[in-house]
Design a protein around this motif. Structure first.
Motif, PDB file in Angstrom:
ATOM      1  N   ARG A 180     -81.167  -1.766  -0.501  1.00  9.13           N
ATOM      2  CA  ARG A 180     -81.679  -2.740  -1.462  1.00  9.13           C
ATOM      3  C   ARG A 180     -81.114  -2.452  -2.848  1.00  9.13           C
ATOM      4  O   ARG A 180     -81.396  -1.427  -3.440  1.00  9.13           O
ATOM      5  CB  ARG A 180     -83.211  -2.695  -1.516  1.00  9.13           C
ATOM      6  CG  ARG A 180     -83.815  -3.639  -2.564  1.00  9.13           C
ATOM      7  CD  ARG A 180     -85.330  -3.588  -2.512  1.00  9.13           C
ATOM      8  NE  ARG A 180     -85.816  -2.226  -2.644  1.00  9.13           N
ATOM      9  CZ  ARG A 180     -87.047  -1.832  -2.295  1.00  9.13           C
ATOM     10  NH1 ARG A 180     -87.895  -2.700  -1.774  1.00  9.13           N
ATOM     11  NH2 ARG A 180     -87.420  -0.570  -2.443  1.00  9.13           N
ATOM     12  N   TRP A 181     -80.298  -3.382  -3.334  1.00  8.92           N
ATOM     13  CA  TRP A 181     -79.816  -3.317  -4.710  1.00  8.92           C
ATOM     14  C   TRP A 181     -80.825  -4.072  -5.584  1.00  8.92           C
ATOM     15  O   TRP A 181     -80.933  -5.289  -5.483  1.00  8.92           O
ATOM     16  CB  TRP A 181     -78.457  -3.995  -4.839  1.00  8.92           C
ATOM     17  CG  TRP A 181     -77.309  -3.290  -4.188  1.00  8.92           C
ATOM     18  CD1 TRP A 181     -76.813  -3.517  -2.943  1.00  8.92           C
ATOM     19  CD2 TRP A 181     -76.490  -2.259  -4.749  1.00  8.92           C
ATOM     20  NE1 TRP A 181     -75.745  -2.688  -2.689  1.00  8.92           N
ATOM     21  CE2 TRP A 181     -75.522  -1.908  -3.789  1.00  8.92           C
ATOM     22  CE3 TRP A 181     -76.491  -1.598  -5.984  1.00  8.92           C
ATOM     23  CZ2 TRP A 181     -74.568  -0.932  -4.023  1.00  8.92           C
ATOM     24  CZ3 TRP A 181     -75.530  -0.622  -6.208  1.00  8.92           C
ATOM     25  CH2 TRP A 181     -74.588  -0.298  -5.240  1.00  8.92           C
ATOM     26  N   ARG A 182     -81.522  -3.363  -6.419  1.00 10.09           N
ATOM     27  CA  ARG A 182     -82.458  -4.056  -7.317  1.00 10.09           C
ATOM     28  C   ARG A 182     -81.716  -4.767  -8.445  1.00 10.09           C
ATOM     29  O   ARG A 182     -82.177  -5.777  -8.970  1.00 10.09           O
ATOM     30  CB  ARG A 182     -83.471  -3.075  -7.902  1.00 10.09           C
ATOM     31  CG  ARG A 182     -84.529  -2.643  -6.907  1.00 10.09           C
ATOM     32  CD  ARG A 182     -85.708  -1.993  -7.594  1.00 10.09           C
ATOM     33  NE  ARG A 182     -86.744  -1.635  -6.644  1.00 10.09           N
ATOM     34  CZ  ARG A 182     -87.707  -2.446  -6.227  1.00 10.09           C
ATOM     35  NH1 ARG A 182     -87.755  -3.698  -6.687  1.00 10.09           N
ATOM     36  NH2 ARG A 182     -88.609  -2.032  -5.371  1.00 10.09           N
ATOM     37  N   TYR A 183     -80.574  -4.225  -8.833  1.00 10.31           N
ATOM     38  CA  TYR A 183     -79.796  -4.794  -9.940  1.00 10.31           C
ATOM     39  C   TYR A 183     -78.403  -5.125  -9.431  1.00 10.31           C
ATOM     40  O   TYR A 183     -77.424  -4.457  -9.763  1.00 10.31           O
ATOM     41  CB  TYR A 183     -79.739  -3.809 -11.109  1.00 10.31           C
ATOM     42  CG  TYR A 183     -81.081  -3.217 -11.459  1.00 10.31           C
ATOM     43  CD1 TYR A 183     -82.139  -4.028 -11.840  1.00 10.31           C
ATOM     44  CD2 TYR A 183     -81.293  -1.843 -11.386  1.00 10.31           C
ATOM     45  CE1 TYR A 183     -83.379  -3.483 -12.156  1.00 10.31           C
ATOM     46  CE2 TYR A 183     -82.526  -1.294 -11.712  1.00 10.31           C
ATOM     47  CZ  TYR A 183     -83.560  -2.123 -12.085  1.00 10.31           C
ATOM     48  OH  TYR A 183     -84.791  -1.581 -12.393  1.00 10.31           O
ATOM     49  N   ALA A 184     -78.298  -6.154  -8.617  1.00 10.03           N
ATOM     50  CA  ALA A 184     -77.039  -6.473  -7.953  1.00 10.03           C
ATOM     51  C   ALA A 184     -76.193  -7.451  -8.757  1.00 10.03           C
ATOM     52  O   ALA A 184     -75.064  -7.145  -9.150  1.00 10.03           O
ATOM     53  CB  ALA A 184     -77.318  -7.036  -6.565  1.00 10.03           C
ATOM     54  N   ARG A 185     -76.744  -8.617  -8.997  1.00 11.42           N
ATOM     55  CA  ARG A 185     -75.986  -9.674  -9.676  1.00 11.42           C
ATOM     56  C   ARG A 185     -76.489  -9.795 -11.108  1.00 11.42           C
ATOM     57  O   ARG A 185     -77.628 -10.176 -11.347  1.00 11.42           O
ATOM     58  CB  ARG A 185     -76.148 -10.999  -8.932  1.00 11.42           C
ATOM     59  CG  ARG A 185     -75.284 -12.122  -9.471  1.00 11.42           C
ATOM     60  CD  ARG A 185     -75.427 -13.379  -8.615  1.00 11.42           C
ATOM     61  NE  ARG A 185     -74.654 -14.485  -9.149  1.00 11.42           N
ATOM     62  CZ  ARG A 185     -73.368 -14.695  -8.911  1.00 11.42           C
ATOM     63  NH1 ARG A 185     -72.715 -13.851  -8.144  1.00 11.42           N
ATOM     64  NH2 ARG A 185     -72.725 -15.728  -9.417  1.00 11.42           N
ATOM     65  N   SER A 186     -75.639  -9.467 -12.050  1.00 11.03           N
ATOM     66  CA  SER A 186     -76.068  -9.409 -13.447  1.00 11.03           C
ATOM     67  C   SER A 186     -76.278 -10.797 -14.032  1.00 11.03           C
ATOM     68  O   SER A 186     -75.801 -11.804 -13.506  1.00 11.03           O
ATOM     69  CB  SER A 186     -75.027  -8.670 -14.287  1.00 11.03           C
ATOM     70  OG  SER A 186     -73.883  -9.492 -14.481  1.00 11.03           O
ATOM     71  N   GLY A 187     -76.982 -10.814 -15.169  1.00  7.91           N
ATOM     72  CA  GLY A 187     -77.091 -12.033 -15.951  1.00  7.91           C
ATOM     73  C   GLY A 187     -75.902 -12.144 -16.890  1.00  7.91           C
ATOM     74  O   GLY A 187     -74.840 -11.577 -16.637  1.00  7.91           O
ATOM     75  N   ARG A 188     -76.086 -12.860 -18.003  1.00 18.71           N
ATOM     76  CA  ARG A 188     -75.025 -12.942 -19.004  1.00 18.71           C
ATOM     77  C   ARG A 188     -75.646 -13.316 -20.345  1.00 18.71           C
ATOM     78  O   ARG A 188     -76.724 -13.887 -20.407  1.00 18.71           O
ATOM     79  CB  ARG A 188     -73.941 -13.945 -18.606  1.00 18.71           C
ATOM     80  CG  ARG A 188     -74.371 -15.399 -18.615  1.00 18.71           C
ATOM     81  CD  ARG A 188     -73.218 -16.304 -18.215  1.00 18.71           C
ATOM     82  NE  ARG A 188     -72.852 -16.107 -16.824  1.00 18.71           N
ATOM     83  CZ  ARG A 188     -71.657 -16.389 -16.339  1.00 18.71           C
ATOM     84  NH1 ARG A 188     -70.697 -16.832 -17.117  1.00 18.71           N
ATOM     85  NH2 ARG A 188     -71.398 -16.226 -15.055  1.00 18.71           N
ATOM     86  N   THR A 189     -74.929 -12.986 -21.424  1.00 21.21           N
ATOM     87  CA  THR A 189     -75.387 -13.293 -22.774  1.00 21.21           C
ATOM     88  C   THR A 189     -74.244 -13.934 -23.557  1.00 21.21           C
ATOM     89  O   THR A 189     -73.166 -14.192 -23.019  1.00 21.21           O
ATOM     90  CB  THR A 189     -75.835 -12.015 -23.515  1.00 21.21           C
ATOM     91  OG1 THR A 189     -74.667 -11.223 -23.838  1.00 21.21           O
ATOM     92  CG2 THR A 189     -76.776 -11.177 -22.653  1.00 21.21           C
ATOM     93  N   GLU A 190     -74.467 -14.148 -24.832  1.00 16.85           N
ATOM     94  CA  GLU A 190     -73.416 -14.690 -25.698  1.00 16.85           C
ATOM     95  C   GLU A 190     -72.521 -13.597 -26.263  1.00 16.85           C
ATOM     96  O   GLU A 190     -71.583 -13.871 -27.011  1.00 16.85           O
ATOM     97  CB  GLU A 190     -74.054 -15.465 -26.858  1.00 16.85           C
ATOM     98  CG  GLU A 190     -74.948 -14.595 -27.744  1.00 16.85           C
ATOM     99  CD  GLU A 190     -75.693 -15.392 -28.791  1.00 16.85           C
ATOM    100  OE1 GLU A 190     -75.028 -15.885 -29.724  1.00 16.85           O
ATOM    101  OE2 GLU A 190     -76.922 -15.519 -28.673  1.00 16.85           O
ATOM    102  N   PHE A 191     -72.822 -12.337 -25.924  1.00 16.99           N
ATOM    103  CA  PHE A 191     -72.095 -11.200 -26.493  1.00 16.99           C
ATOM    104  C   PHE A 191     -71.186 -10.558 -25.456  1.00 16.99           C
ATOM    105  O   PHE A 191     -71.486 -10.548 -24.260  1.00 16.99           O
ATOM    106  CB  PHE A 191     -73.083 -10.142 -27.001  1.00 16.99           C
ATOM    107  CG  PHE A 191     -74.152 -10.673 -27.916  1.00 16.99           C
ATOM    108  CD1 PHE A 191     -73.877 -10.930 -29.248  1.00 16.99           C
ATOM    109  CD2 PHE A 191     -75.434 -10.913 -27.434  1.00 16.99           C
ATOM    110  CE1 PHE A 191     -74.855 -11.419 -30.094  1.00 16.99           C
ATOM    111  CE2 PHE A 191     -76.422 -11.394 -28.268  1.00 16.99           C
ATOM    112  CZ  PHE A 191     -76.134 -11.660 -29.600  1.00 16.99           C
ATOM    113  N   SER A 192     -70.081  -9.975 -25.929  1.00 18.54           N
ATOM    114  CA  SER A 192     -69.235  -9.192 -25.038  1.00 18.54           C
ATOM    115  C   SER A 192     -69.713  -7.746 -24.972  1.00 18.54           C
ATOM    116  O   SER A 192     -69.560  -7.061 -23.953  1.00 18.54           O
ATOM    117  CB  SER A 192     -67.775  -9.226 -25.502  1.00 18.54           C
ATOM    118  OG  SER A 192     -67.653  -8.661 -26.796  1.00 18.54           O
TER     119      SER A 192
END
Length: 312
Positions: free
Chosen positions: A263-275
């Motif tokens: 179980r990957w709890r943090y598999a697919r990341s989100g995204r923001t306006e910052f690099s």
């Protein structure tokens, strides 16, 4: 020359370390894992037919940015990545395992593995890292966090940094992954399955370039299915995914040599306006794929971006 501590020795942390060292700084990296990989991890398991390797994190990666494309060509010349046409014309994989590029990058840095950091402590002499066993004696001028957003939010919250709020609202999606190995190739011409309601991705891992050992498959549950079943029993999840794989392949699966769910709890990341995020006042930086998007390339671009933000 400044002394930096980077928490997280995945692709983002290592890319940042490359930039900082090129600028003349001193860098130490700390990671809670036992070895290199991050989301490009590989799991090795012994079986009755020999050792089996599973790329149980990222399945492949692409290169769109010219600077990352140049790095990929360097890796290709070194024989640690190769194209995998079955996944697409622009798909690349590590060779002989997915974590090969990360392993190479980590090999030229000072990395402490199995380092579980519980808190960041700012004193008059700089930053200290509090481990489970106690605080690190050596102070650092700067701290860099190159870890999933949820973990970054927890460590940043006591510091009063506004970065904590950015991380806290940029959540990652979980993913159940099933690893299967067999003593004979499955009776199917299919190599990859995609976009089923239960299985988001399934692939014959042993089809990838440079793979050795028995027939192996990696099965990743669909995003919403993983969310809905994130707290389910591991064996129950494995049985559901295995049964669904058999249905999609249209065959009866033999008894596996290896059957293991992760179980990957943090598999697919989100995204923001910052690099990347950096505060000269706090001497604190943050990087990771969760700032730019859920792609391997985004992790490298974020780490490189942060390294360039920091004054020499």
């Amino acid at each position: 020359m400044k002394k930096f501590a980077i928490i997280g020795a995945g692709l983002a942390g290592l890319a940042c370390a490359d930039e900082l060292i090129a600028s003349g700084h001193s860098v130490r990296l700390f990671d809670k894992a036992r070895g290199p990989g991050g989301r490009m991890s590989t799991r090795r398991t012994d079986s009755a037919s020999g050792q089996v390797s599973f790329d149980h994190g990222a399945q492949y990666f692409t290169a769109r940015d010219p600077s990352f494309q140049s790095l990929i060509e360097t890796w290709s010349d070194a024989g640690i990545v190769a194209r995998w046409p079955a996944a697409g014309a622009d798909a690349w994989v590590g060779v002989p395992t997915m974590n090969a590029p990360v392993k190479q990058l980590a090999g030229r840095h000072d990395v402490t593995w199995s380092a579980h950091i519980e808190a960041l402590l700012k004193g008059e002499d700089g930053w200290h890292l509090k481990f489970r066993e106690g605080a690190l004696i050596e102070p650092f001028d700067h701290i860099i966090l190159a870890i999933p957003a949820e973990q970054a939010a927890d460590l940043l919250a006591p510091t009063g940094s506004e970065f904590a709020a950015i991380a806290a609202k940029t959540v990652s999606a979980p993913c159940w992954t099933l690893m299967l190995a067999y003593d004979e190739p499955l009776n199917t011409g299919k190599i990859i399955l995609r976009d089923d309601g239960v299985i988001g991705w399934a692939a014959r891992n042993s089809d990838k370039p440079g793979r050795m050992g028995p027939e192996s498959w990696v099965v990743q549950a669909a995003p919403q299915w993983s969310i809905d079943h994130v707290e389910n029993d591991q064996d129950a999840v494995a049985k559901i995914l295995e049964d669904r794989l058999a249905e999609l392949l249209g065959i009866t699966l033999p008894a596996p040599l290896v059957r293991s769910a992760h179980r990957w709890r943090y598999a697919r990341s989100g995204r923001t306006e910052f690099s990347a995020l950096y505060s000269e006042e706090m001497q604190l930086g943050v990087c990771g794929d969760w700032l730019l998007g859920p792609r391997v390339e985004c992790a490298w671009l974020s780490g490189t971006s942060l390294g360039k933000m920091i004054p020499t």
